[in-house]
Design a protein around this motif. Structure first.
Motif, PDB file in Angstrom:
ATOM      1  N   GLU B 361     -25.760  15.290  57.214  1.00 17.33           N
ATOM      2  CA  GLU B 361     -25.875  14.298  56.133  1.00 17.33           C
ATOM      3  C   GLU B 361     -26.943  14.737  55.118  1.00 17.33           C
ATOM      4  OE1 GLU B 361     -25.014  10.631  57.386  1.00 17.33           O
ATOM      5  OE2 GLU B 361     -25.578   9.566  55.571  1.00 17.33           O
ATOM      6  N   GLU B 362     -28.081  15.191  55.645  1.00 22.31           N
ATOM      7  CA  GLU B 362     -29.171  15.632  54.755  1.00 22.31           C
ATOM      8  C   GLU B 362     -28.726  16.787  53.872  1.00 22.31           C
ATOM      9  OE1 GLU B 362     -32.433  16.657  57.256  1.00 22.31           O
ATOM     10  OE2 GLU B 362     -32.647  14.616  58.057  1.00 22.31           O
ATOM     11  N   LEU B 363     -27.993  17.710  54.455  1.00 25.25           N
ATOM     12  CA  LEU B 363     -27.546  18.874  53.689  1.00 25.25           C
ATOM     13  C   LEU B 363     -26.629  18.462  52.540  1.00 25.25           C
ATOM     14  CD1 LEU B 363     -26.956  21.423  56.580  1.00 25.25           C
ATOM     15  CD2 LEU B 363     -28.333  21.867  54.532  1.00 25.25           C
ATOM     16  N   LEU B 364     -25.705  17.564  52.830  1.00 23.93           N
ATOM     17  CA  LEU B 364     -24.780  17.135  51.776  1.00 23.93           C
ATOM     18  C   LEU B 364     -25.520  16.345  50.690  1.00 23.93           C
ATOM     19  CD1 LEU B 364     -21.518  16.123  53.700  1.00 23.93           C
ATOM     20  CD2 LEU B 364     -22.069  18.259  52.546  1.00 23.93           C
ATOM     21  N   MET B 365     -26.457  15.529  51.111  1.00 22.85           N
ATOM     22  CA  MET B 365     -27.208  14.746  50.120  1.00 22.85           C
ATOM     23  C   MET B 365     -28.102  15.648  49.285  1.00 22.85           C
ATOM     24  SD  MET B 365     -28.035  11.332  52.367  1.00 22.85           S
ATOM     25  CE  MET B 365     -28.722  10.385  51.032  1.00 22.85           C
ATOM     26  N   SER B 366     -28.513  16.771  49.874  1.00 20.87           N
ATOM     27  CA  SER B 366     -29.391  17.690  49.135  1.00 20.87           C
ATOM     28  C   SER B 366     -28.680  18.339  47.954  1.00 20.87           C
ATOM     29  CB  SER B 366     -29.929  18.770  50.078  1.00 20.87           C
ATOM     30  OG  SER B 366     -28.908  19.693  50.404  1.00 20.87           O
ATOM     31  N   VAL B 367     -27.364  18.368  47.976  1.00 20.55           N
ATOM     32  CA  VAL B 367     -26.632  18.947  46.838  1.00 20.55           C
ATOM     33  C   VAL B 367     -25.965  17.848  46.004  1.00 20.55           C
ATOM     34  CG1 VAL B 367     -26.264  21.248  47.797  1.00 20.55           C
ATOM     35  CG2 VAL B 367     -24.693  19.398  48.415  1.00 20.55           C
ATOM     36  N   GLY B 368     -26.455  16.640  46.150  1.00 23.66           N
ATOM     37  CA  GLY B 368     -26.010  15.557  45.272  1.00 23.66           C
ATOM     38  C   GLY B 368     -24.774  14.824  45.730  1.00 23.66           C
ATOM     39  N   PHE B 369     -24.369  15.035  46.968  1.00 29.32           N
ATOM     40  CA  PHE B 369     -23.197  14.319  47.469  1.00 29.32           C
ATOM     41  C   PHE B 369     -23.632  12.944  47.977  1.00 29.32           C
ATOM     42  CE2 PHE B 369     -20.443  18.273  48.669  1.00 29.32           C
ATOM     43  CZ  PHE B 369     -20.674  18.800  47.410  1.00 29.32           C
ATOM     44  N   SER B 370     -22.666  12.043  48.037  1.00 29.17           N
ATOM     45  CA  SER B 370     -22.990  10.694  48.514  1.00 29.17           C
ATOM     46  C   SER B 370     -21.766  10.096  49.208  1.00 29.17           C
ATOM     47  CB  SER B 370     -23.407   9.810  47.334  1.00 29.17           C
ATOM     48  OG  SER B 370     -22.356   9.783  46.379  1.00 29.17           O
ATOM     49  N   ARG B 371     -21.996   8.970  49.833  1.00 27.07           N
ATOM     50  CA  ARG B 371     -20.875   8.282  50.481  1.00 27.07           C
ATOM     51  C   ARG B 371     -20.354   7.201  49.546  1.00 27.07           C
ATOM     52  NH1 ARG B 371     -20.183   9.357  55.958  1.00 27.07           N
ATOM     53  NH2 ARG B 371     -21.963  10.328  57.024  1.00 27.07           N
ATOM     54  N   SER B 374     -16.384   3.102  51.200  1.00 22.49           N
ATOM     55  CA  SER B 374     -15.760   3.106  52.530  1.00 22.49           C
ATOM     56  C   SER B 374     -16.456   4.066  53.491  1.00 22.49           C
ATOM     57  CB  SER B 374     -14.281   3.487  52.403  1.00 22.49           C
ATOM     58  OG  SER B 374     -14.163   4.741  51.756  1.00 22.49           O
ATOM     59  N   GLY B 375     -17.533   4.666  53.027  1.00 24.98           N
ATOM     60  CA  GLY B 375     -18.307   5.537  53.909  1.00 24.98           C
ATOM     61  C   GLY B 375     -17.882   6.983  53.872  1.00 24.98           C
ATOM     62  N   ASN B 376     -16.915   7.302  53.056  1.00 22.55           N
ATOM     63  CA  ASN B 376     -16.474   8.695  52.957  1.00 22.55           C
ATOM     64  C   ASN B 376     -17.287   9.451  51.916  1.00 22.55           C
ATOM     65  OD1 ASN B 376     -14.458   8.445  54.902  1.00 22.55           O
ATOM     66  ND2 ASN B 376     -13.009   7.603  53.400  1.00 22.55           N
ATOM     67  N   TRP B 377     -17.386  10.752  52.128  1.00 24.28           N
ATOM     68  CA  TRP B 377     -18.210  11.566  51.238  1.00 24.28           C
ATOM     69  C   TRP B 377     -17.488  11.852  49.925  1.00 24.28           C
ATOM     70  CZ3 TRP B 377     -23.183  12.433  51.847  1.00 24.28           C
ATOM     71  CH2 TRP B 377     -23.733  12.318  53.136  1.00 24.28           C
ATOM     72  N   VAL B 378     -18.268  11.840  48.848  1.00 23.62           N
ATOM     73  CA  VAL B 378     -17.765  12.337  47.562  1.00 23.62           C
ATOM     74  C   VAL B 378     -18.783  13.355  47.060  1.00 23.62           C
ATOM     75  CG1 VAL B 378     -16.457  10.272  46.913  1.00 23.62           C
ATOM     76  CG2 VAL B 378     -18.886  10.409  46.342  1.00 23.62           C
ATOM     77  N   ASP B 379     -18.272  14.363  46.329  1.00 21.18           N
ATOM     78  CA  ASP B 379     -19.188  15.415  45.868  1.00 21.18           C
ATOM     79  C   ASP B 379     -19.914  14.974  44.605  1.00 21.18           C
ATOM     80  OD1 ASP B 379     -17.465  15.728  43.737  1.00 21.18           O
ATOM     81  OD2 ASP B 379     -16.488  17.517  44.551  1.00 21.18           O
ATOM     82  N   ASP B 380     -20.679  15.874  44.016  1.00 22.60           N
ATOM     83  CA  ASP B 380     -21.480  15.514  42.843  1.00 22.60           C
ATOM     84  C   ASP B 380     -20.608  15.224  41.623  1.00 22.60           C
ATOM     85  OD1 ASP B 380     -20.705  18.142  42.980  1.00 22.60           O
ATOM     86  OD2 ASP B 380     -22.445  18.918  41.900  1.00 22.60           O
ATOM     87  N   ASN B 381     -19.314  15.542  41.675  1.00 26.12           N
ATOM     88  CA  ASN B 381     -18.394  15.187  40.587  1.00 26.12           C
ATOM     89  C   ASN B 381     -17.673  13.869  40.874  1.00 26.12           C
ATOM     90  OD1 ASN B 381     -18.921  17.606  39.162  1.00 26.12           O
ATOM     91  ND2 ASN B 381     -17.507  18.692  40.536  1.00 26.12           N
ATOM     92  N   GLY B 382     -17.958  13.293  42.014  1.00 29.22           N
ATOM     93  CA  GLY B 382     -17.295  12.048  42.388  1.00 29.22           C
ATOM     94  C   GLY B 382     -15.973  12.250  43.112  1.00 29.22           C
ATOM     95  N   ASP B 383     -15.642  13.504  43.418  1.00 29.51           N
ATOM     96  CA  ASP B 383     -14.382  13.782  44.116  1.00 29.51           C
ATOM     97  C   ASP B 383     -14.579  13.721  45.631  1.00 29.51           C
ATOM     98  OD1 ASP B 383     -13.070  14.250  41.708  1.00 29.51           O
ATOM     99  OD2 ASP B 383     -13.749  16.354  41.659  1.00 29.51           O
ATOM    100  N   ALA B 384     -13.580  13.164  46.272  1.00 29.04           N
ATOM    101  CA  ALA B 384     -13.654  13.084  47.743  1.00 29.04           C
ATOM    102  C   ALA B 384     -13.612  14.482  48.358  1.00 29.04           C
ATOM    103  CB  ALA B 384     -12.478  12.253  48.254  1.00 29.04           C
ATOM    104  N   GLY B 413     -16.774  11.634  57.708  1.00 33.63           N
ATOM    105  CA  GLY B 413     -16.611  11.157  56.335  1.00 33.63           C
ATOM    106  C   GLY B 413     -15.855  12.122  55.432  1.00 33.63           C
ATOM    107  N   PHE B 414     -15.358  13.221  55.986  1.00 33.40           N
ATOM    108  CA  PHE B 414     -14.480  14.098  55.212  1.00 33.40           C
ATOM    109  C   PHE B 414     -13.083  13.482  55.219  1.00 33.40           C
ATOM    110  CE2 PHE B 414     -16.377  18.441  54.442  1.00 33.40           C
ATOM    111  CZ  PHE B 414     -17.668  18.098  54.770  1.00 33.40           C
ATOM    112  N   ASP B 415     -12.209  14.042  54.396  1.00 32.46           N
ATOM    113  CA  ASP B 415     -10.799  13.618  54.404  1.00 32.46           C
ATOM    114  C   ASP B 415      -9.948  14.879  54.596  1.00 32.46           C
ATOM    115  OD1 ASP B 415      -8.354  12.470  54.113  1.00 32.46           O
ATOM    116  OD2 ASP B 415      -8.538  12.086  51.954  1.00 32.46           O
ATOM    117  N   ILE B 416      -9.850  15.303  55.840  1.00 31.15           N
ATOM    118  CA  ILE B 416      -9.150  16.555  56.163  1.00 31.15           C
ATOM    119  C   ILE B 416      -7.742  16.221  56.667  1.00 31.15           C
ATOM    120  CG2 ILE B 416      -9.210  18.699  57.508  1.00 31.15           C
ATOM    121  CD1 ILE B 416     -11.676  18.416  55.812  1.00 31.15           C
ATOM    122  N   THR B 417      -6.785  16.970  56.183  1.00 30.57           N
ATOM    123  CA  THR B 417      -5.411  16.856  56.685  1.00 30.57           C
ATOM    124  C   THR B 417      -5.051  18.175  57.372  1.00 30.57           C
ATOM    125  OG1 THR B 417      -4.831  15.445  54.829  1.00 30.57           O
ATOM    126  CG2 THR B 417      -3.006  16.432  56.069  1.00 30.57           C
ATOM    127  N   ALA B 418      -4.756  18.088  58.656  1.00 29.35           N
ATOM    128  CA  ALA B 418      -4.381  19.303  59.394  1.00 29.35           C
ATOM    129  C   ALA B 418      -2.883  19.557  59.244  1.00 29.35           C
ATOM    130  CB  ALA B 418      -4.741  19.147  60.868  1.00 29.35           C
TER     131      ALA B 418
END
Lengths: 369, 575
Positions: B361-371, B374-384, B413-418
């Motif tokens: 969680e800390e690593l993702l937040m360190s590059v500007g990502f947030s939840r 619904s608790g899922n991660w979005v990147d610094d551009n707002g994309d899931a 909190g990722f949205d992975i499709t296998a």
């Protein structure tokens, strides 16, 4: 009208060709061939085979991977070598002509085919495809053919009483068995035989029965080899019988039920003929007639029906060769096997078409009228 | 009609009775398995595709020059009784005297000359650092090197010797030619189509051609061959087939040792039947590859977060039971190689990326990502953080690894499709960069550490062109990297680390590779695959599983079972 007028003939001009006469000379023989039922269906069969083969040629090359990739993947982890080493080794051992385009390959293959040459295996360079087919085909014909014939005969004999005594306990038991036999695929029967009598109850040694004959024997016409071949065929043949038997039983029951209502059967019974005579001569023969057509067509599917069963019992026939050539992307072998299967299916259907009139004089083919 | 029914019944009974054949006596026969093709597809030219080689059991009929003992890193001489570098940087081997081939010809330097000249004709990698091969005397051969290399040494020593009496003619003609000559390709074709009439063995056992069926073949003792005089078995019975075919035979105690990978449920069944499961590290396994051209997977923080978010112990266990061993050091090579090549201090300094959601969680937040809400991660551009993870659907263990990794990442909190892909198409997709995340293999079943990096830095990173169909940039990772130790080209360093013969210089390069990989995680190793060889000790006597010989890779070169056979240790259990 002007456009209907013929040009004037002069001494300098050659006589105008009679196009309608030429056309007639050209097309009449073809028309005669086309009007001949036998020739027509034979021509259709040849065209069908060519179309299937051409499609096969294209489709196998559209499949993911190629012969080199497949073997590279196999030895990469098994031998702990790099991708480059694996690729170099496999590519060299195949000795593939990398410059040949698919069109070149197609024309080459078609030309070879006209000379009845199926080419050589890609994954075993120098080995003729026809030799591979000759090695494996007899075992499939023997095992599946034996299974088919035995199940056919048993099915006829078991189907008749089902119809005769329909609604009885015998009918219910045999109908249940038939439905069960038909519903369970042959490879499931094969697995059940291996797991139950083979492993759990140890009625027989599954290892000793693998293969088409015993280790150390040389194929030939001698009692030892024939007995060994029979022994090794027993399990696959038994599997085929069990898996196909129900179909024949139900077909015979249905056919017999129809025949029982025919007037000539009632007349025969009214004449006081013995029941055995009515059953065998009046009911059995007529009820079995449609099944002979079904049998003829089934022969066409004989060769391709045992792919998985052959793998389960390690009883390698043409099904194994097909499976193996698909697995390793051996295009030439795959094309050869598919050609064989297509030809057998097409010609067995053709055979059924042409011979049904001989079996049943009531039937006449329209083209022969 | 009755007579017909009677005849038919008799036939069926005969078939049935024949099926219930008595169990065959085993005698002093070693019963093992490897898939092969029967003639005419299979043949006795072991240089050509379709040859009946028998995998690691090739050692029994075409013995190796030496075997590497993985626990010590030392080579044990086999057919080569002496070997090493000379003063000029060339490699010299001396073939042991007194051994002969099954056709009666003595085993000499001519056999090594024939073997390696055929390798040259085939374009084998061993010639990459060689300029020639010279016969010094009847038992000594010198490999003339352009540059000494421990990799070349390994390839030479693990070579299986072939008889000059069979391949000498083609080899001699190859030696007189160069690849540019007109007849070169013709000679190569002649080699691939060459079909020796019968197998010629130089090892302790020889294939009996008359016994080859699709079920099995037999090898009989070859007393004059290498180690033929110290064998404890009269015969070797080689069952044919892949895992699903040989499994019933192992369960039925007709087959006593297999190297085939078996699923955990089969392992359990075998264990219940008293069959031992022997595990050796294979130096490779599945890893999570990412396409570095896909944002934000090119960010090291994201890859590190993924490494923290996946419980690798769980992933390995659900995929392959006890044979799926979580990778600890995350250096791009196996933990065994890391321990062998990196000092304790360096090992302690490595980030082991233990399962830790907070750090992820800390690593993702360190590059500007947030939840998001619904608790899922979005990147610094707002994309899931939505990606597709592909895997070869026919590989049960890799499929399980993919499904489990997907579930764990989605829980985070990722949205992975296998998505499963046909196994032969899947690598082509990777070569062509047609993927976002994928399960592919890391490492290599080889003790030379630099070669472990060939998958990540070469095969899946631009070598796709070689594969023909899917030429492309692969995972799009820039091999020119910057890490705490400076700037290097990782592909060049991985190649250089297996060159030369100075172990300390090699170790320096290996440490650069290990540390940089640990920091950047170009692909994320999940677990190392251990063998799960089924060994029935009721029939075969080999040392206890604690013996150091079991450090040797269970398949391919250096196989512990063939080593124990060649040294006369493997014996019937009742001896």
């Amino acid at each position: 009208m002007l456009h209907d007028q013929q040009p004037l003939a002069t001494d300098q001009q050659p006589p105008a060709p009679n196009l309608s006469l030429m056309t007639a000379r050209l097309y009449d023989p073809l028309l005669k061939v086309y009007r001949n039922y036998t020739a027509r269906v034979f021509l259709q069969a040849i065209i069908t085979i060519w179309v299937v083969m051409t499609l096969t040629f294209v489709l196998v090359r559209l499949m993911p991977g190629n012969p080199v990739d497949v073997l590279v993947e196999q030895i990469l982890t098994a031998e702990g070598i790099s991708y480059q080493e694996a690729y170099d080794r496999i590519a060299a051992s195949f000795n593939i002509d990398k410059d040949a385009t698919p069109l070149d390959q197609y024309l080459q293959w078609l030309g070879d085919l006209l000379r009845l040459d199926l080419g050589t295996s890609i994954t075993s360079p120098g080995t003729k495809v026809i030799d591979e087919i000759a090695r494996f085909l007899p075992w499939t014909v023997f095992a599946v053919g034996t299974g088919l014939l035995i199940s056919f005969v048993l099915g006829i004999f078991a189907g008749m009483p089902m119809a005769y005594y329909r609604g009885s306990k015998l009918d219910h038991i045999l109908s249940f068995f038939s439905s069960f036999s038909t519903g369970v695929p042959n490879y499931i029967w094969g697995l059940l035989i291996i797991i139950g009598p083979g492993i759990s109850w140890r009625w027989f040694d599954i290892g000793a029965l693998r293969g088409t004959y015993d280790v150390g024997l040389t194929p030939g016409v001698n009692a030892e080899f024939i007995l060994s071949a029979l022994e090794h065929a027993a399990l696959p043949v038994f599997t085929y019988i069990i898996a196909i038997l129900g179909t024949w039983m139900l077909s015979m029951k249905s056919s017999t039920t129809g025949v029982l209502n025919e007037d000539y059967v009632n007349v025969a019974e009214a004449r006081g003929l013995k029941e055995r005579t009515v059953i065998s001569s009046y009911v059995g023969r007529n009820a079995a007639l449609p099944l002979f057509t079904q049998l003829t067509i089934s022969i066409g599917f004989v060769l391709s029906s045992g792919v998985v069963v052959e793998e389960i019992f390690v009883y390698w026939g043409i099904g194994h060769l097909l499976f193996q050539s698909i697995t390793v992307r051996d295009y030439t072998t795959l094309q050869g096997v598919v050609l064989l299967l297509t030809a057998v299916i097409v010609f067995s259907n053709l055979f059924a078409d042409l011979t049904y009139g001989l079996l049943d004089p009531r039937v006449r083919v329209s083209g022969e009228k | 009609m009755f007579r017909r029914i009677l005849l038919l019944s008799a036939l069926l009974c005969a078939l049935g009775m024949l099926a219930f054949a008595p169990v065959q006596a085993q005698g002093d026969t070693l019963s093992v398995a490897w898939p092969y093709q029967v003639p005419p597809t299979g043949h006795f030219n072991t240089f050509a595709s379709g040859g009946i080689v028998l995998g690691q059991y090739q050692d029994l009929h075409e013995p190796p020059l030496a075997v590497l003992m993985w626990a010590t890193g030392e080579y044990a001489g086999m057919v080569a009784e002496e070997f090493g570098w000379d003063a000029d940087g060339n490699y010299v081997i001396k073939i042991a005297e007194g051994n002969s081939w099954s056709d009666g010809s003595p085993m000499t330097a001519d056999d090594a000359m024939a073997t390696f000249n055929i390798f040259r004709l085939r374009g084998d990698a061993v010639w990459a650092n060689m300029t020639g091969i010279e016969k010094v005397d009847d038992s000594t051969v010198k490999f003339v090197m352009s540059a000494p290399s421990s990799l070349t040494e390994r390839i030479i020593l693990t070579t299986n010797l072939r008889p000059a009496s069979v391949f000498g003619d083609i080899a001699d003609r190859a030696a007189m030619m160069s690849p540019d000559d007109d007849g070169w390709n013709g000679l190569l074709q002649e080699l691939t189509e060459f079909r020796p009439e019968s197998p010629v063995s130089g090892g302790p056992y020889t294939i009996l051609p008359d016994t080859i069926t699709e079920a099995r073949l037999m090898l009989e003792l070859n007393p004059g061959g290498f180690a033929g005089d110290i064998q404890n078995f009269d015969m070797v019975q080689m069952w044919n087939g892949e895992t699903e075919v040989v499994t019933p035979l192992v369960a039925n105690a007709e087959l006593h040792y297999i190297t085939h990978g078996i699923p955990p449920t089969t392992e359990e069944d075998f264990a219940n039947r008293g069959i031992d499961i022997v595990r050796s590290g294979m130096n490779n396994g599945p890893g999570l590859y990412v396409n570095h051209a896909v944002y934000p997977l090119n960010l090291v923080e994201v890859r590190q977060a993924i490494a923290y978010a996946i419980d690798r112990v769980q992933n390995g266990f659900v995929s392959l039971g006890e044979s799926g061993v979580a990778v600890e050091f995350m250096t791009g090579m196996s933990d065994g190689l890391s321990e062998a090549w990196l000092g304790d201090d360096m090992l302690d300094a490595l980030n082991t990326y233990d399962h830790d959601m907070m750090k992820a969680e800390e690593l993702l937040m360190s590059v500007g990502f947030s939840r998001d809400d619904s608790g899922n991660w979005v990147d610094d551009n707002g994309d899931a953080l939505a990606f597709e993870l592909t895997f070869p659907q026919e590989f049960a263990d890799w499929s399980a690894a993919a499904e489990n990794a997907t579930a764990q990442l989605n829980d985070f909190g990722f949205d992975i499709t296998a998505r499963g892909v046909q196994f032969q198409q899947h690598p082509q997709d990777i070569y062509a960069s047609n993927f976002e995340m994928a399960i592919r293999n890391w490492g290599l079943g080889d003790p030379i550490p630099g070669r472990s990096y060939l998958q990540a830095y070469n095969r899946y990173n631009g070598q796709g062109e070689l594969a023909g169909e899917g030429g492309g940039a692969g995972m799009n990772f820039d091999n020119n990297i910057s890490f705490s130790g400076g700037m290097i080209n990782v592909f060049d360093v991985s190649n250089a680390s297996s060159q030369g013969t100075d172990a300390s210089a090699q170790a320096e390069l290996v440490s650069q590779l290990a540390i940089s990989y640990n920091e950047l995680l170009p692909a994320i190793p999940l677990w190392e695959r251990y063998t799960n060889n089924a060994l029935n000790r009721n029939f075969i006597s080999v040392p206890d599983s604690s013996d150091s010989v079991f450090a040797n890779f269970g398949g391919g070169a250096d196989n512990w079972m063939t080593y124990l056979i060649l040294t006369g240790v493997t014996a019937p259990a009742d001896m």
